[in-house]
Design a protein around this motif. Structure first.
Motif, PDB file in Angstrom:
ATOM      1  N   HIS A 153      25.796  -5.840  22.568  1.00 24.78           N
ATOM      2  CA  HIS A 153      24.951  -4.948  21.764  1.00 24.78           C
ATOM      3  C   HIS A 153      23.842  -4.345  22.616  1.00 24.78           C
ATOM      4  O   HIS A 153      23.550  -3.147  22.528  1.00 24.78           O
ATOM      5  CB  HIS A 153      24.334  -5.716  20.590  1.00 24.78           C
TER       6      HIS A 153
ATOM      7  N   ASN B  26      20.789   1.060  14.248  1.00 21.27           N
ATOM      8  CA  ASN B  26      21.834   0.116  13.866  1.00 21.27           C
ATOM      9  C   ASN B  26      22.093  -0.898  14.983  1.00 21.27           C
ATOM     10  O   ASN B  26      22.253  -2.105  14.728  1.00 21.27           O
ATOM     11  CB  ASN B  26      23.119   0.877  13.534  1.00 21.27           C
ATOM     12  N   THR B  27      22.108  -0.423  16.225  1.00 24.43           N
ATOM     13  CA  THR B  27      22.303  -1.315  17.368  1.00 24.43           C
ATOM     14  C   THR B  27      21.113  -2.251  17.545  1.00 24.43           C
ATOM     15  O   THR B  27      21.282  -3.447  17.830  1.00 24.43           O
ATOM     16  CB  THR B  27      22.528  -0.495  18.652  1.00 24.43           C
TER      17      THR B  27
ATOM     18  N   LYS C  97      21.326  -5.141  15.195  1.00 21.02           N
ATOM     19  CA  LYS C  97      22.277  -6.151  15.648  1.00 21.02           C
ATOM     20  C   LYS C  97      21.691  -6.992  16.790  1.00 21.02           C
ATOM     21  O   LYS C  97      21.927  -8.211  16.859  1.00 21.02           O
ATOM     22  CB  LYS C  97      23.574  -5.474  16.100  1.00 21.02           C
TER      23      LYS C  97
ATOM     24  N   THR D 149      19.241  -9.454  15.255  1.00 20.92           N
ATOM     25  CA  THR D 149      19.976 -10.526  14.572  1.00 20.92           C
ATOM     26  C   THR D 149      20.518 -11.543  15.564  1.00 20.92           C
ATOM     27  O   THR D 149      20.340 -12.758  15.403  1.00 20.92           O
ATOM     28  CB  THR D 149      21.149  -9.941  13.767  1.00 20.92           C
ATOM     29  N   THR D 150      21.181 -11.050  16.617  1.00 21.82           N
ATOM     30  CA  THR D 150      21.775 -11.944  17.607  1.00 21.82           C
ATOM     31  C   THR D 150      20.706 -12.683  18.405  1.00 21.82           C
ATOM     32  O   THR D 150      20.883 -13.859  18.758  1.00 21.82           O
ATOM     33  CB  THR D 150      22.694 -11.157  18.560  1.00 21.82           C
TER      34      THR D 150
ATOM     35  N   SER E 165      27.352 -12.402   9.285  1.00 21.33           N
ATOM     36  CA  SER E 165      26.284 -11.417   9.195  1.00 21.33           C
ATOM     37  C   SER E 165      25.050 -12.032   8.573  1.00 21.33           C
ATOM     38  O   SER E 165      25.123 -12.725   7.579  1.00 21.33           O
ATOM     39  CB  SER E 165      26.747 -10.229   8.335  1.00 21.33           C
TER      40      SER E 165
ATOM     41  N   TYR F  13      22.467 -10.021   7.824  1.00 26.03           N
ATOM     42  CA  TYR F  13      21.727  -8.914   7.246  1.00 26.03           C
ATOM     43  C   TYR F  13      21.525  -9.123   5.746  1.00 26.03           C
ATOM     44  O   TYR F  13      22.426  -9.573   5.035  1.00 26.03           O
ATOM     45  CB  TYR F  13      22.488  -7.588   7.422  1.00 26.03           C
TER      46      TYR F  13
END
Length: 236
Positions: A120, A161-162, A165, A168-169, A208, A210
């Motif tokens: 990502h 959007n990237t 991610k 999140t990661t 996910s 999210y």
């Protein structure tokens, strides 16, 4: 005059949007708004107030939300020039967040989570470069200016959007491997990790993370209103 997050008070000659253009840009804006809600839900999971990943991600989310409000004819961005300046600041902040997370990723042991984070993360520079190239392209006339606005919002949405991610990661890695980032009094960052590392994949960690928040109006004191033809398109 340049204001917070690169917004300006400069007014340029307006060009009205037709109904089809309004609908198209409003749809893109709504998609970006949903991503900002996801981003905010992710950053709220971090407890460290001085975490640079969180601070930069929240700053980018705030800028993206202002761009969403522009698609509704609302918020601090009044002209397309305001939008383009905001998008430039957004791209610059994206490059800064890339460097911050790149540093963080070096503290993550070799495993599936690090590979996902790197995958990502490595997309960010090209997205930033593409957005900046779009913003530097001169335009003349209504159609060309709208296309530039449309491209800028689309590319901002892709970058956002990237980033979501990546955040999140990063949270998964920080939690799993007990790594946090604090800013020292001198302004330099330091990483801290504790305990043994187990890099075996756990499918539940890859699910996910999210979740959207309905209470996004805290981002702006402006009242929402439908996008109308009074919203201006300027010759860039």
């Amino acid at each position: 005059m340049v204001g917070k997050h690169g917004t300006t008070s400069r007014s340029l000659r307006p060009v009205k949007l037709d109904a089809e253009e309004q609908a198209k840009i409003a749809k893109l804006g709504l998609e970006m708004k949903l991503i900002t809600s996801e981003m905010d839900a992710e950053t709220d999971k971090w407890e460290e107030p001085d975490n640079d990943i969180v601070k930069r991600a929240k700053n980018m989310s705030s800028m993206a939300f202002s761009m969403y409000l522009f698609t509704r004819g609302d918020g601090p961005l009044k002209t397309t020039q305001d939008l383009f300046v905001q998008a430039e600041y957004f791209a610059e902040e994206g490059n800064k967040l890339y460097r911050t997370v790149k540093d963080f990723s070096q503290r993550v042991p070799q495993c599936g989570h690090r590979e996902e984070l790197t995958s990502h993360l490595d997309r960010i520079p090209s997205y930033c470069q593409q957005l900046q190239a779009t913003l530097k392209t001169p335009t003349y006339g209504k159609a060309a200016t709208f296309n530039k606005v449309d491209s800028a919002i689309q590319e901002t949405k892709n970058l956002m959007n990237t980033i979501a991610k990546v955040v999140t990661t990063s949270f998964i890695c920080a939690t799993k491997f007990n790594i946090d980032y604090r800013r020292s009094p001198g302004g330099s960052g330091r990483w801290r990790g504790q305990g043994a590392f187990d890099c075996r994949s756990n499918s539940s960690d890859n699910e996910s993370m999210y979740s959207s928040r309905s209470d996004d109006m805290q981002k702006s004191s402006s009242s929402s209103k439908p996008f109308s033809s009074s919203n201006s398109l300027d010759r860039a």
